[in-house]
Design a protein around this motif. Structure first.
Motif, mmCIF file in Angstrom:
data_model
loop_
_atom_site.group_PDB
_atom_site.id
_atom_site.type_symbol
_atom_site.label_atom_id
_atom_site.label_comp_id
_atom_site.label_asym_id
_atom_site.label_seq_id
_atom_site.Cartn_x
_atom_site.Cartn_y
_atom_site.Cartn_z
ATOM 1 N N PRO A 21 44.353 36.096 56.216
ATOM 2 C CA PRO A 21 43.353 35.405 55.267
ATOM 3 C C PRO A 21 42.519 36.315 54.354
ATOM 4 C CG PRO A 21 42.590 36.191 57.448
ATOM 5 C CD PRO A 21 43.888 36.780 57.365
ATOM 6 N N GLU A 39 39.435 24.525 38.449
ATOM 7 C CA GLU A 39 40.184 25.462 38.934
ATOM 8 C C GLU A 39 39.551 26.250 39.750
ATOM 9 O OE1 GLU A 39 43.643 27.654 40.206
ATOM 10 O OE2 GLU A 39 43.405 25.681 39.465
ATOM 11 N N GLN A 41 36.405 25.443 41.031
ATOM 12 C CA GLN A 41 36.195 24.681 42.411
ATOM 13 C C GLN A 41 37.129 24.527 43.495
ATOM 14 O OE1 GLN A 41 34.831 20.921 40.704
ATOM 15 N NE2 GLN A 41 32.585 21.420 40.254
ATOM 16 N N ARG A 42 38.266 24.511 43.042
ATOM 17 C CA ARG A 42 39.464 24.313 44.111
ATOM 18 C C ARG A 42 39.465 25.713 44.555
ATOM 19 N NH1 ARG A 42 43.989 26.243 44.845
ATOM 20 N NH2 ARG A 42 44.366 27.385 42.808
ATOM 21 N N LYS A 43 39.452 26.964 43.933
ATOM 22 C CA LYS A 43 39.640 28.139 44.616
ATOM 23 C C LYS A 43 38.675 28.348 45.409
ATOM 24 C CE LYS A 43 42.240 30.586 41.000
ATOM 25 N NZ LYS A 43 42.376 31.770 40.206
ATOM 26 N N SER A 45 36.623 26.035 47.110
ATOM 27 C CA SER A 45 36.603 25.240 48.134
ATOM 28 C C SER A 45 37.661 25.660 49.132
ATOM 29 C CB SER A 45 36.931 23.956 47.551
ATOM 30 O OG SER A 45 35.963 23.291 46.982
ATOM 31 N N GLN A 46 38.853 26.429 48.675
ATOM 32 C CA GLN A 46 39.664 26.753 49.641
ATOM 33 C C GLN A 46 39.410 28.066 50.265
ATOM 34 O OE1 GLN A 46 42.927 25.329 50.361
ATOM 35 N NE2 GLN A 46 42.812 26.907 51.748
ATOM 36 N N PHE A 47 38.602 28.993 49.495
ATOM 37 C CA PHE A 47 38.214 30.231 50.016
ATOM 38 C C PHE A 47 37.150 29.673 51.209
ATOM 39 C CE2 PHE A 47 35.102 33.546 50.505
ATOM 40 C CZ PHE A 47 35.838 34.683 50.920
ATOM 41 N N ALA A 49 37.016 26.886 52.855
ATOM 42 C CA ALA A 49 37.785 26.091 54.203
ATOM 43 C C ALA A 49 38.355 27.120 54.804
ATOM 44 C CB ALA A 49 38.728 25.305 53.523
ATOM 45 N N ASP A 50 38.894 28.402 54.218
ATOM 46 C CA ASP A 50 39.450 29.546 54.927
ATOM 47 C C ASP A 50 38.365 30.178 55.961
ATOM 48 O OD1 ASP A 50 42.089 28.673 53.930
ATOM 49 O OD2 ASP A 50 42.193 30.269 52.570
ATOM 50 N N ASN A 51 37.331 30.258 55.593
ATOM 51 C CA ASN A 51 36.216 30.893 56.077
ATOM 52 C C ASN A 51 34.920 30.414 56.306
ATOM 53 O OD1 ASN A 51 37.256 34.096 55.470
ATOM 54 N ND2 ASN A 51 37.328 33.083 53.575
ATOM 55 N N GLN A 89 29.640 21.653 51.905
ATOM 56 C CA GLN A 89 30.527 21.942 53.028
ATOM 57 C C GLN A 89 29.644 22.433 54.051
ATOM 58 O OE1 GLN A 89 34.228 23.988 51.849
ATOM 59 N NE2 GLN A 89 34.294 22.775 50.077
#
Length: 113
Positions: A21, A39, A41-43, A45-47, A49-51, A89
């Motif tokens: 991760p 882009e 915002q997407r990165k 949000s993904q980060f 979600a992963d943490n 989030q």
């Protein structure tokens, strides 16, 4: 016994093959940019979600502007944009202003335990 060894071997191979991760994410801004691109915002949000259960640190550098006050204001606006996304989030962020960091960058890091 043979099946157990095969299962353990498969678990080791597939477990080791999965990517670790991400523990940090670096974003770059143009000097006049204060909001996040889709882009970015997407990165982020993904980060997030992963943490989701880790304390995260957001380090923001000043903008590359001639006026130091304007550079500080740009950095604060960027921090605000990222913190709004984290709040949506329900993920806590520890915000830091990092004047020695490369200009126009934002680094999200997971705090080590």
């Amino acid at each position: 016994m043979k099946r157990i060894l095969v299962v353990i071997g498969c678990l080791l191979v597939f477990g080791c093959a999965s990517p670790p991760p991400l523990t940090s994410l670096t974003l770059f801004f143009s000097p006049e940019q204060i909001s996040l691109t889709s882009e970015q915002q997407r990165k982020i949000s993904q980060f997030l979600a992963d943490n989701p259960y880790h304390q995260l640190i957001a380090k923001v550098a000043p903008a590359d502007l001639a006026n130091p006050f304007d550079a500080l204001m740009q950095g604060q606006k960027r921090i605000h944009a990222v913190s709004k996304l984290a709040e949506s989030q329900s993920i806590p962020l520890h915000l830091e202003y990092a004047p020695s960091q490369i200009a126009d960058t934002l680094v999200l890091q997971r705090q080590s335990p």
